[in-house]
Design a protein around this motif. Sequence first.
Motif, PDB file in Angstrom:
ATOM      1  N   LEU A   6      12.430 -20.402   4.127  1.00 35.12           N
ATOM      2  CA  LEU A   6      12.045 -19.253   3.313  1.00 35.12           C
ATOM      3  C   LEU A   6      11.674 -18.077   4.202  1.00 35.12           C
ATOM      4  CD1 LEU A   6       9.730 -21.049   0.715  1.00 35.12           C
ATOM      5  CD2 LEU A   6      12.155 -20.454   0.455  1.00 35.12           C
ATOM      6  N   ALA A   7      12.150 -16.896   3.808  1.00 38.01           N
ATOM      7  CA  ALA A   7      11.833 -15.668   4.539  1.00 38.01           C
ATOM      8  C   ALA A   7      11.251 -14.656   3.565  1.00 38.01           C
ATOM      9  CB  ALA A   7      13.089 -15.097   5.191  1.00 38.01           C
ATOM     10  N   GLY A   8      10.143 -14.070   3.946  1.00 37.35           N
ATOM     11  CA  GLY A   8       9.544 -13.013   3.150  1.00 37.35           C
ATOM     12  C   GLY A   8       9.954 -11.655   3.695  1.00 37.35           C
ATOM     13  N   HIS A   9      10.490 -10.821   2.842  1.00 36.62           N
ATOM     14  CA  HIS A   9      10.891  -9.470   3.243  1.00 36.62           C
ATOM     15  C   HIS A   9       9.804  -8.529   2.737  1.00 36.62           C
ATOM     16  CE1 HIS A   9      15.254 -10.344   4.285  1.00 36.62           C
ATOM     17  NE2 HIS A   9      14.728 -11.510   3.951  1.00 36.62           N
ATOM     18  N   LEU A  10       8.999  -8.043   3.661  1.00 36.54           N
ATOM     19  CA  LEU A  10       7.801  -7.279   3.322  1.00 36.54           C
ATOM     20  C   LEU A  10       8.116  -5.795   3.188  1.00 36.54           C
ATOM     21  CD1 LEU A  10       5.444  -9.036   5.890  1.00 36.54           C
ATOM     22  CD2 LEU A  10       5.809  -9.642   3.481  1.00 36.54           C
ATOM     23  N   CYS A  11       7.899  -5.274   2.001  1.00 38.15           N
ATOM     24  CA  CYS A  11       8.129  -3.865   1.703  1.00 38.15           C
ATOM     25  C   CYS A  11       6.825  -3.257   1.193  1.00 38.15           C
ATOM     26  CB  CYS A  11       9.188  -3.716   0.605  1.00 38.15           C
ATOM     27  SG  CYS A  11      10.741  -4.583   0.911  1.00 38.15           S
ATOM     28  N   SER A  12       6.786  -1.946   1.126  1.00 30.74           N
ATOM     29  CA  SER A  12       5.707  -1.201   0.494  1.00 30.74           C
ATOM     30  C   SER A  12       4.331  -1.682   0.962  1.00 30.74           C
ATOM     31  CB  SER A  12       5.873  -1.293  -1.029  1.00 30.74           C
ATOM     32  OG  SER A  12       5.071  -0.369  -1.695  1.00 30.74           O
ATOM     33  N   LYS A  13       3.450  -1.990   0.027  1.00 27.49           N
ATOM     34  CA  LYS A  13       2.067  -2.390   0.331  1.00 27.49           C
ATOM     35  C   LYS A  13       2.000  -3.559   1.310  1.00 27.49           C
ATOM     36  CE  LYS A  13      -1.828  -4.626  -2.059  1.00 27.49           C
ATOM     37  NZ  LYS A  13      -2.238  -5.272  -0.854  1.00 27.49           N
TER      38      LYS A  13
ATOM     39  N   GLY B  87       5.268 -22.116   2.413  1.00 23.30           N
ATOM     40  CA  GLY B  87       6.212 -22.564   3.425  1.00 23.30           C
ATOM     41  C   GLY B  87       7.098 -21.486   4.015  1.00 23.30           C
ATOM     42  N   PHE B  88       6.774 -20.220   3.791  1.00 24.13           N
ATOM     43  CA  PHE B  88       7.541 -19.141   4.425  1.00 24.13           C
ATOM     44  C   PHE B  88       7.286 -19.185   5.927  1.00 24.13           C
ATOM     45  CE2 PHE B  88       7.508 -17.707   0.117  1.00 24.13           C
ATOM     46  CZ  PHE B  88       8.624 -16.903  -0.033  1.00 24.13           C
ATOM     47  N   VAL B  89       8.345 -19.041   6.711  1.00 21.99           N
ATOM     48  CA  VAL B  89       8.224 -19.102   8.167  1.00 21.99           C
ATOM     49  C   VAL B  89       8.634 -17.781   8.816  1.00 21.99           C
ATOM     50  CG1 VAL B  89       9.046 -20.258  10.258  1.00 21.99           C
ATOM     51  CG2 VAL B  89       8.527 -21.595   8.218  1.00 21.99           C
ATOM     52  N   ARG B  90       9.643 -17.146   8.261  1.00 23.73           N
ATOM     53  CA  ARG B  90      10.132 -15.887   8.840  1.00 23.73           C
ATOM     54  C   ARG B  90       9.735 -14.736   7.917  1.00 23.73           C
ATOM     55  NH1 ARG B  90      14.924 -15.851  12.000  1.00 23.73           N
ATOM     56  NH2 ARG B  90      15.628 -17.619  10.776  1.00 23.73           N
ATOM     57  N   PHE B  91       9.328 -13.635   8.529  1.00 24.20           N
ATOM     58  CA  PHE B  91       8.953 -12.445   7.769  1.00 24.20           C
ATOM     59  C   PHE B  91       9.666 -11.240   8.354  1.00 24.20           C
ATOM     60  CE2 PHE B  91       5.646 -15.474   7.012  1.00 24.20           C
ATOM     61  CZ  PHE B  91       5.394 -15.343   5.661  1.00 24.20           C
ATOM     62  N   GLN B  92      10.378 -10.533   7.487  1.00 26.41           N
ATOM     63  CA  GLN B  92      11.059  -9.315   7.911  1.00 26.41           C
ATOM     64  C   GLN B  92      10.233  -8.132   7.462  1.00 26.41           C
ATOM     65  OE1 GLN B  92      15.335  -8.860   7.509  1.00 26.41           O
ATOM     66  NE2 GLN B  92      15.016  -6.841   6.617  1.00 26.41           N
TER      67      GLN B  92
ATOM     68  N   ALA C 225       0.993 -11.402  14.816  1.00 22.58           N
ATOM     69  CA  ALA C 225       1.882 -12.417  15.389  1.00 22.58           C
ATOM     70  C   ALA C 225       1.083 -13.430  16.207  1.00 22.58           C
ATOM     71  CB  ALA C 225       2.959 -11.748  16.250  1.00 22.58           C
ATOM     72  N   GLY C 226       0.070 -12.965  16.920  1.00 20.92           N
ATOM     73  CA  GLY C 226      -0.783 -13.874  17.685  1.00 20.92           C
ATOM     74  C   GLY C 226      -1.612 -14.790  16.806  1.00 20.92           C
ATOM     75  N   GLU C 227      -2.041 -14.280  15.649  1.00 19.07           N
ATOM     76  CA  GLU C 227      -2.839 -15.074  14.707  1.00 19.07           C
ATOM     77  C   GLU C 227      -1.996 -16.120  13.981  1.00 19.07           C
ATOM     78  OE1 GLU C 227      -4.775 -12.525  11.875  1.00 19.07           O
ATOM     79  OE2 GLU C 227      -5.804 -11.377  13.421  1.00 19.07           O
TER      80      GLU C 227
ATOM     81  N   GLY D 182       2.977 -19.877  14.007  1.00 23.32           N
ATOM     82  CA  GLY D 182       4.009 -20.635  13.303  1.00 23.32           C
ATOM     83  C   GLY D 182       4.972 -19.758  12.523  1.00 23.32           C
ATOM     84  N   CYS D 183       4.801 -18.449  12.621  1.00 22.02           N
ATOM     85  CA  CYS D 183       5.651 -17.513  11.889  1.00 22.02           C
ATOM     86  C   CYS D 183       6.510 -16.707  12.842  1.00 22.02           C
ATOM     87  CB  CYS D 183       4.798 -16.541  11.071  1.00 22.02           C
ATOM     88  SG  CYS D 183       3.849 -17.316   9.756  1.00 22.02           S
ATOM     89  N   GLU D 184       7.678 -16.339  12.373  1.00 27.58           N
ATOM     90  CA  GLU D 184       8.563 -15.416  13.094  1.00 27.58           C
ATOM     91  C   GLU D 184       8.515 -14.081  12.382  1.00 27.58           C
ATOM     92  OE1 GLU D 184      12.153 -18.368  14.556  1.00 27.58           O
ATOM     93  OE2 GLU D 184      12.600 -16.667  13.272  1.00 27.58           O
TER      94      GLU D 184
END
Length: 180
Positions: free
Chosen positions: A93-100, A121-126, A152-154, A157-159
């Motif tokens: 799962l990838a979360g695509h972060l927009c706006s807020k 269970g999201f691992v990648r965030f754009q 990213a340091g906190e 486990g996420c990209e």
Amino acid sequence: QLGEALCCSPPTSGLPAVLVAGVIRARMKLSVMGFCGADDSVDPRLLASISSRYDWVEWGVLFRDDKQGLPRFATFEWLDDLKLVNHDKSMRLAGHLCSKYAVDLLKGDASFVRRMHEEHGFVRFQLNATKANNVDPSSLGKDEVEALKKVAGELPGCEFILQANDETEGLWRPLLASPP
């Protein structure tokens, strides 16, 4: 479109390469294929069924507060159903972060990303920090770069991935110069 950040290497090499600011940085191999815009129109069980057969498929969910519930933007009720279906966190799962969600991340607030990672269970965030995604790209600078590095340091486990284009240059160029 990734603008000049991503292109194919010369045909003689046989592999695509990442091109950033005119310099080939690394060869790459396709290992994941993402489908963005998973929303309430699709039963999460169908996505799980596809994922169980094709483990290289990644489901992208667009997060934008002012569009939640519209086509391509899932509701939190749908995400709760996805969480039940993905209880073993086996789906990509990838979360695509927009706006807020993008703005909060660029202020160093990792709470939403942490929740999506730990609970769903999201691992990648754009990070979609562009005008089209309701983010003021003229505000991207040193503070936002440091905030992104902090997050990213906190969350090891996420990209985190960025759209590399003229609008987001205030993020990607300093990160290339000094990666987290």
